[in-house]
Design a protein around this motif. Structure first.
Motif, PDB file in Angstrom:
ATOM      1  N   VAL B  78       0.868  -1.174   0.000  1.00  0.00           N
ATOM      2  CA  VAL B  78       0.000   0.000   0.000  1.00  0.00           C
ATOM      3  C   VAL B  78       0.907   1.228   0.000  1.00  0.00           C
ATOM      4  O   VAL B  78       1.689   1.403   0.940  1.00  0.00           O
ATOM      5  N   TYR B  80       2.688   4.709   0.592  1.00  0.00           N
ATOM      6  CA  TYR B  80       2.654   5.591   1.766  1.00  0.00           C
ATOM      7  C   TYR B  80       1.764   6.810   1.516  1.00  0.00           C
ATOM      8  O   TYR B  80       1.718   7.340   0.403  1.00  0.00           O
ATOM      9  N   VAL B  81       1.106   7.271   2.573  1.00  0.00           N
ATOM     10  CA  VAL B  81       0.371   8.532   2.559  1.00  0.00           C
ATOM     11  C   VAL B  81       1.360   9.638   2.924  1.00  0.00           C
ATOM     12  O   VAL B  81       2.194   9.451   3.803  1.00  0.00           O
ATOM     13  N   ALA B  85      -0.614  13.728   7.885  1.00  0.00           N
ATOM     14  CA  ALA B  85      -1.565  12.623   7.756  1.00  0.00           C
ATOM     15  C   ALA B  85      -2.452  12.520   8.987  1.00  0.00           C
ATOM     16  O   ALA B  85      -1.967  12.400  10.096  1.00  0.00           O
ATOM     17  N   GLN B  89      -7.130  11.037   5.826  1.00  0.00           N
ATOM     18  CA  GLN B  89      -6.189  10.624   4.773  1.00  0.00           C
ATOM     19  C   GLN B  89      -5.884   9.130   4.873  1.00  0.00           C
ATOM     20  O   GLN B  89      -5.814   8.442   3.869  1.00  0.00           O
ATOM     21  N   LYS B  92      -8.764   7.218   3.575  1.00  0.00           N
ATOM     22  CA  LYS B  92      -8.926   7.389   2.121  1.00  0.00           C
ATOM     23  C   LYS B  92      -7.990   6.481   1.331  1.00  0.00           C
ATOM     24  O   LYS B  92      -8.366   5.977   0.266  1.00  0.00           O
ATOM     25  N   TYR B  93      -6.762   6.305   1.828  1.00  0.00           N
ATOM     26  CA  TYR B  93      -5.772   5.556   1.048  1.00  0.00           C
ATOM     27  C   TYR B  93      -5.597   4.101   1.483  1.00  0.00           C
ATOM     28  O   TYR B  93      -4.603   3.482   1.187  1.00  0.00           O
ATOM     29  N   THR B  94      -6.579   3.564   2.219  1.00  0.00           N
ATOM     30  CA  THR B  94      -6.499   2.130   2.520  1.00  0.00           C
ATOM     31  C   THR B  94      -6.638   1.339   1.220  1.00  0.00           C
ATOM     32  O   THR B  94      -7.258   1.798   0.260  1.00  0.00           O
ATOM     33  N   ALA B  95      -6.034   0.150   1.198  1.00  0.00           N
ATOM     34  CA  ALA B  95      -6.138  -0.729   0.029  1.00  0.00           C
ATOM     35  C   ALA B  95      -7.175  -1.807   0.315  1.00  0.00           C
ATOM     36  O   ALA B  95      -7.289  -2.281   1.450  1.00  0.00           O
ATOM     37  N   ARG B 106      -9.398  -4.465   4.452  1.00  0.00           N
ATOM     38  CA  ARG B 106      -8.614  -3.299   4.018  1.00  0.00           C
ATOM     39  C   ARG B 106      -7.289  -3.259   4.782  1.00  0.00           C
ATOM     40  O   ARG B 106      -7.215  -3.691   5.930  1.00  0.00           O
ATOM     41  N   ALA B 109      -2.445   2.304   4.916  1.00  0.00           N
ATOM     42  CA  ALA B 109      -1.127   2.672   4.383  1.00  0.00           C
ATOM     43  C   ALA B 109      -0.218   3.169   5.509  1.00  0.00           C
ATOM     44  O   ALA B 109      -0.685   3.586   6.568  1.00  0.00           O
TER      45      ALA B 109
END
Lengths: 301, 301
Positions: B78, B80-81, B85, B89, B92-95, B106, B109
């Protein structure tokens, strides 16, 4: 004073010997016979064949040794001489050994004292090159700052030919253990030196003053693609040498070391506005041993 | 939002999972099933039996994971954010992952950014505890300095509940590799902590500001009899933690870590006039994951 004698630098990994006629070097040998390779404390039996050719020509040749051979793990432990240490003190505190073949033999002591940060420090072997350097290149202002790079780099201040103070930096050993055993070295291939990566390490060592923090950048710069795996070792070397040179408060200093390390240190120092003058390590060793040998024989050094 | 879900901290060495009902922790497990012990990237097959009892009761329970499970060596990388952060955020950027048994899953990141020294830095896993700490202990002045000690210690600055900046210190890893692989650890026996030796290390780290130099005192203090062999590890720990805390410019900070490390750091910090307030690591992790789970489900964090 006997005209012929032998000067020996016997360290942990290496052995070097010089056949001397007064202050002149007639012959030299080196062998991978450091203390780690001496079986079962058989020092005399290891030494004799190494210098056998010279003993055939000059039986009972006097021998003067320096280096880790005088440590607890060596032939005979010689207590450290306290700072400030010059040629006379080093000559005075040599230890006398018997050899089975009748050579008079002495081991030069190491030096101990408090470093500039008030912590105890020691050297064993480097004192010879320092004494030799002071004799070969007398300082107009009587003071010299000398760097001896290596596994445990030494920074020494000389005054009027004496070692006044010194500090050790574990640069070489930290480099080696972090590369071999920490996350930083994972999947780092053997590679020739990469000058830009080395220079970046030197720069970053000045920017990030806490070494345990700066070291992590050898990982993150790889994660973000700035460093390729084959640049990591050079970057790490630059970081560690840069951190070591960060402690140098002089604009000019001497360096005594192998050509490869001398070249790297000189390049790093130049980046930091420090001029390093290189002195030949063998020549400094021979000169230092000659000074001590002359002191032992009552001649003016 | 489904009422029941699972929060997982899956790191390199350890695995911990928490059965949650909304923000309440109903059950927890831990296992020595870190990523290093997952055979042949069989992440799903490793995970299912670990949480099998919970799945029996609640099939297709949603799973939220954090830690090195989101790294290149993990289940799915995943990205990095970037800093700063916060919870939004990170949510939002979880996989999103598929599990063979149908649980929505999920991975959170990690976070990357430039540290206070201008070098790139990364964390993966610690961001959850930081978000949780900020929620559990909101700062009156909106700013907090947090230390997460460990193999790679993190120092983070939080502002209004967001991670604004952080720096890594390789304290734990340097301790371990120097003790196991360098001259400093030679013939050092396993020993319980020695508080005076630890305190001496903390003091000396302030006196000798160059770590590659200060480390050598772990050797010389032993040579001159100040330290016994069984005190060397504690002294080295004090030196490294002292050097790390030397970078803290605050009089007050939070610490989130194991009880043993928290106690050591708190003692060292006290010597340096810094007060550390301890926050519970598990509670911070659970709170941080709850915040992110709520964000993902469109609820106000």
């Amino acid at each position: 004073m006997k005209k012929h004698w032998i000067a020996i630098d016997w360290g942990t990994s290496n052995f070097r010997a010089f056949l001397m006629k007064e202050h002149e070097c007639l012959d030299q040998i080196s062998a991978p016979c450091g203390l780690l390779h001496v079986p079962d404390r058989q020092f005399a039996a290891t030494l004799k064949p190494l210098i056998g050719n010279w003993l055939d020509e000059f039986p009972q040749l006097p021998v003067l040794m320096a280096g880790m051979v005088g440590s607890q793990q060596g032939w005979q432990e010689v207590p450290y001489v306290a700072l400030p240490a010059g040629c006379q003190q080093l000559a005075k505190y040599t230890a006398v050994l018997e050899t089975p073949w009748g050579s008079p033999c002495r081991i030069v002591a190491g030096v101990s004292g408090n470093n500039e940060f008030g912590l105890p420090d020691v050297m064993r072997g480097e004192e010879i090159q320092l004494i030799g350097l002071a004799a070969r290149h007398p300082a107009p202002q009587n003071s010299q700052y000398v760097i001896l790079p290596g596994t445990h780099s030494k920074h020494a201040e000389l005054h009027n030919g004496e070692i006044r103070q010194f500090s050790t930096f574990m640069t070489g050993e930290i480099y080696s253990v972090m590369l071999s055993h920490s996350l930083l070295g994972r999947d780092v291939p053997p590679a020739p030196e990469d000058e830009p990566a080395f220079a970046l390490g030197v720069t970053h060592a000045q920017r990030a003053p806490h070494l345990s923090n700066a070291l992590f950048s050898a990982r993150t710069l790889r994660l973000n693609g700035v460093l390729a795996p084959d640049q990591v070792a050079s970057y790490l070397s630059g970081l560690l040498i840069g951190a070591e040179l960060h402690a140098v408060a002089h604009k000019q200093a001497w360096i005594v070391g192998s050509p490869a390390l001398t070249e790297r240190y000189t390049r790093a120092a130049k980046q930091l506005g420090i001029t390093l003058n290189s002195a030949d390590g063998n020549a400094c060793f021979i000169q230092g041993m000659t000074q001590i040998y002359q002191c032992l024989n009552g001649e003016s050094a």
